[in-house]
Design a protein around this motif. Structure first.
Motif, mmCIF file in Angstrom:
data_model
loop_
_atom_site.group_PDB
_atom_site.id
_atom_site.type_symbol
_atom_site.label_atom_id
_atom_site.label_comp_id
_atom_site.label_asym_id
_atom_site.label_seq_id
_atom_site.Cartn_x
_atom_site.Cartn_y
_atom_site.Cartn_z
ATOM 1 N N GLU A 94 17.200 74.740 38.958
ATOM 2 C CA GLU A 94 18.334 74.974 39.031
ATOM 3 C C GLU A 94 18.538 75.999 40.613
ATOM 4 O OE1 GLU A 94 19.367 77.767 35.902
ATOM 5 O OE2 GLU A 94 18.051 76.342 34.388
ATOM 6 N N PHE A 95 17.466 76.636 41.010
ATOM 7 C CA PHE A 95 17.834 77.183 42.481
ATOM 8 C C PHE A 95 17.857 76.083 43.591
ATOM 9 C CE2 PHE A 95 15.259 80.659 40.498
ATOM 10 C CZ PHE A 95 16.267 81.600 40.574
ATOM 11 N N LEU A 96 17.263 74.979 43.318
ATOM 12 C CA LEU A 96 17.484 73.880 44.244
ATOM 13 C C LEU A 96 18.854 73.522 44.281
ATOM 14 C CD1 LEU A 96 14.263 71.443 44.253
ATOM 15 C CD2 LEU A 96 15.293 72.759 46.307
ATOM 16 N N THR A 97 19.245 73.301 43.048
ATOM 17 C CA THR A 97 20.914 73.091 42.935
ATOM 18 C C THR A 97 21.894 73.721 43.572
ATOM 19 O OG1 THR A 97 19.979 72.256 40.567
ATOM 20 C CG2 THR A 97 22.489 72.108 41.358
ATOM 21 N N ILE A 98 21.418 74.883 43.636
ATOM 22 C CA ILE A 98 22.228 76.207 44.188
ATOM 23 C C ILE A 98 22.389 76.016 45.688
ATOM 24 C CG2 ILE A 98 22.589 78.442 44.370
ATOM 25 C CD1 ILE A 98 21.503 78.753 41.614
#
Lengths: 466, 112
Positions: free
Chosen positions: B7-11
């Motif tokens: 999820e952090f990578l997506t952000i």
């Protein structure tokens, strides 16, 4: 909703604030409000961070945090208020460097806290990235500051086997980083941090003064990425978003700037600009002995007063002499006489991109009298006088005609197309890039030697009399 | 670790695209304020330093965190103040000067 959810929500709003702040900077009208919005977003985010129970768990830590913030603010506000506009690039370099240092420290401390148990490999990777990039940004910015502040030579610093030594350092860092990744060892991480600091220094040393602005923009982008890495380490969305925004936009800005200098980013960073400069350095001596046409302020005053169109091309020399106010006085005087006057601004005039616009804005020159290079160049052929004040490399036709020249390919302001060219110069010394300028010896060119402010005051008087 | 790395990578990826888009059209006259403005924005690492100080134990960690808070505060406060000072100076042609030019026009086109 839990407290943490509320805090995260505020962080999201702050992130939106930052995006709008950057967006606001695309027009001079909204830019100031955009920046204030960004500042407000940051303040709210910081305030809500204090609601975090962990932050308030230990009174000692909390007090120390507040003391540290106070210390930082007490140093930063006067520094930012008092810095001269000419010294802006150095100031940006410092603020950028400390940001990188802070991000590296965050990653290190998080690692220390987690050290007793071995953290997951991707966790260590996040820490390593933050430490490496943050440290490079910190020490690199420090050297860039020293170059701009003239604490050290602005010339590229080269030494024997430079490439080999740099390569050895890079390999050593990679080896240490892999070691840290596998073992999770604290001493190895510290060694990586120290070597990264050294890497920042040796990375910046060979970059010449004229290229430092591009470098600062790149380091700015690095710090952004280091902050994003701290965000990963702390599981903090706001840091990831803000850091990445700056990282990505900084990278784009860096590319735009290298383009304005007609060179690729790799060429700016790794070309031995210095060696070419020393090659032409010999020609400087020859250049000095060639005849130039020097004029008097009275002659030039008459020339300006009866011109139809005058283009002022300012360079850093104008700023050094603090002559931007006198330049505006001259321009206003000419405009009152009905002369068409505008300023042609090279994108890399001054010591950082857009720097000259800031300096002229400081002298209350309205921004609609400033024309960007692309807008100014088509008008140069119809200009009666190109008044070059303290600029050199940005009008050097060698960029167009001399394939061997270090600045070949850099877009320039076509001062050579104007009917008359007047250079206000302190001396025959070559510009920041250290390259001789053929235009000085052109028969259309007249030189006025002396301090730019002095000379401009004399020109103002001469135009009044004309 | 309530949220996954993905999820952090997506952000991260989305923010990178936004960063690219949002400054695509900044005129070169504003490059210096843009640089110093974005410089101020990454000063938000201050939030990170405060969080880290909250969970720091022992002299070494606390000293490093203390230093980090000072550095981050310098970055964020100095960055925003200096950018504001710069932007304050950017003004359009002041109103009184436009009529002045207008007077000149009237003089030449007096027949109007």
């Amino acid at each position: 909703m839990t407290l943490q959810t509320w805090i995260d929500l505020v962080y999201l709003l702050a992130a939106i604030g930052f995006i709008l702040a950057l967006k606001g900077l695309s027009s001079p009208k909204q830019a100031r409000n955009g920046n204030l919005l960004g500042a407000a977003a940051a303040a709210v985010a910081v305030a809500f961070t204090f609601l975090n129970p962990e932050v308030r768990a230990h009174t000692l830590n909390l007090v120390l945090t507040l003391v540290a913030m106070l210390v930082g603010a007490v140093i930063a506000v006067p520094a930012a208020r008092r810095v001269k506009m000419t010294a802006m690039p150095q100031m940006v370099a410092i603020f950028n460097g400390v940001g990188g240092g802070a991000a590296a420290l965050v990653s290190i401390v998080v690692f220390l806290i987690a050290a007793p148990g071995k953290p997951a490999v991707y966790r260590i990777a996040e820490v390593l990235f933050g430490v490496l990039v943050g440290c490079v940004s910190f020490s690199g910015s420090a050297i860039a500051f020293a170059k701009l502040q003239e604490l050290m030579t602005g010339r590229p610093i080269t030494y024997p086997a430079q490439q080999v030594i740099n390569a050895v350092f890079a390999v050593a860092i990679v080896a240490l980083a892999i070691g840290t990744l596998v073992t999770g060892s604290v001493p190895l991480l510290v060694a990586t941090a120290v070597l990264s600091l050294v890497l920042g220094v040796i990375f910046v040393l060979p970059i010449g003064g004229a290229d430092v602005p591009v470098l600062i923009s790149l380091l700015n982008s690095f710090t952004g990425l280091a902050v994003a890495a701290s965000g990963f380490t702390l599981n903090n969305n706001l840091l990831i978003i803000a850091g990445t925004l700056v990282g990505a936009s900084g990278m784009l800005l860096t590319r735009m700037m290298s383009k304005a200098m007609g060179r690729s980013l790799a060429n700016v960073l790794f070309s031995a600009f210095g060696s070419v400069v020393t090659a032409t350095g010999g020609a400087d001596g020859l250049g000095e002995t060639r005849p130039v046409k020097a004029g008097t302020p009275e002659d030039i005053g008459v020339l300006l007063a009866y011109a139809r169109k005058v283009v002022i091309i300012p360079g850093y020399g104008l700023a050094v002499a603090q002559a931007q106010h006198t330049a505006r006085e001259l321009a206003d005087l000419l405009m009152e006489r009905g002369v068409e006057v505008f300023y042609a601004i090279h994108p890399v005039a001054g010591r950082m991109p857009g720097h000259m616009n800031v300096l002229l804005a400081e002298a209350n020159v309205p921004y609609d009298e400033l024309k960007e290079m692309d807008e100014a160049n088509p008008e140069m052929a119809t200009a009666d006088v190109a008044l070059v004040i303290g600029a050199n490399d940005t009008v050097n036709p060698a960029a167009k005609n001399t394939p061997g020249s270090p600045i070949y390919g850099m877009p320039i302001i076509n001062a050579d197309e104007a009917e008359h060219i007047v250079f206000l110069k302190r001396s025959m010394r070559p510009g920041f890039a250290g390259i001789d300028n053929e235009l000085l010896f052109d028969e259309k060119t007249t030189l006025l030697f002396g301090d730019a402010k002095d000379t401009l005051s004399k020109l103002v008087a001469a135009v009044k009399d004309a | 670790m309530s949220t996954g790395i993905l999820e952090f990578l997506t952000i991260f990826v989305l923010a990178a695209f936004v960063g690219n888009e949002v400054i695509g059209r900044v005129p070169s006259i504003l490059h210096t304020p843009l640089m110093s403005g974005s410089n101020a924005i990454h000063g938000i690492v201050l939030v990170g330093t405060i969080l880290v100080m909250g969970s720091a134990h022992g002299a070494v960690q606390i000293t490093l965190a203390f230093l980090a808070v000072i550095l981050a505060t310098l970055n964020i406060v100095g960055g925003f103040v200096v950018t504001d000072r710069m932007l304050e100076m950017f003004k359009a042609k002041p109103a009184e000067r436009v009529p002045k030019a207008g007077v000149g026009d009237d003089a030449t086109g007096g027949a109007k």
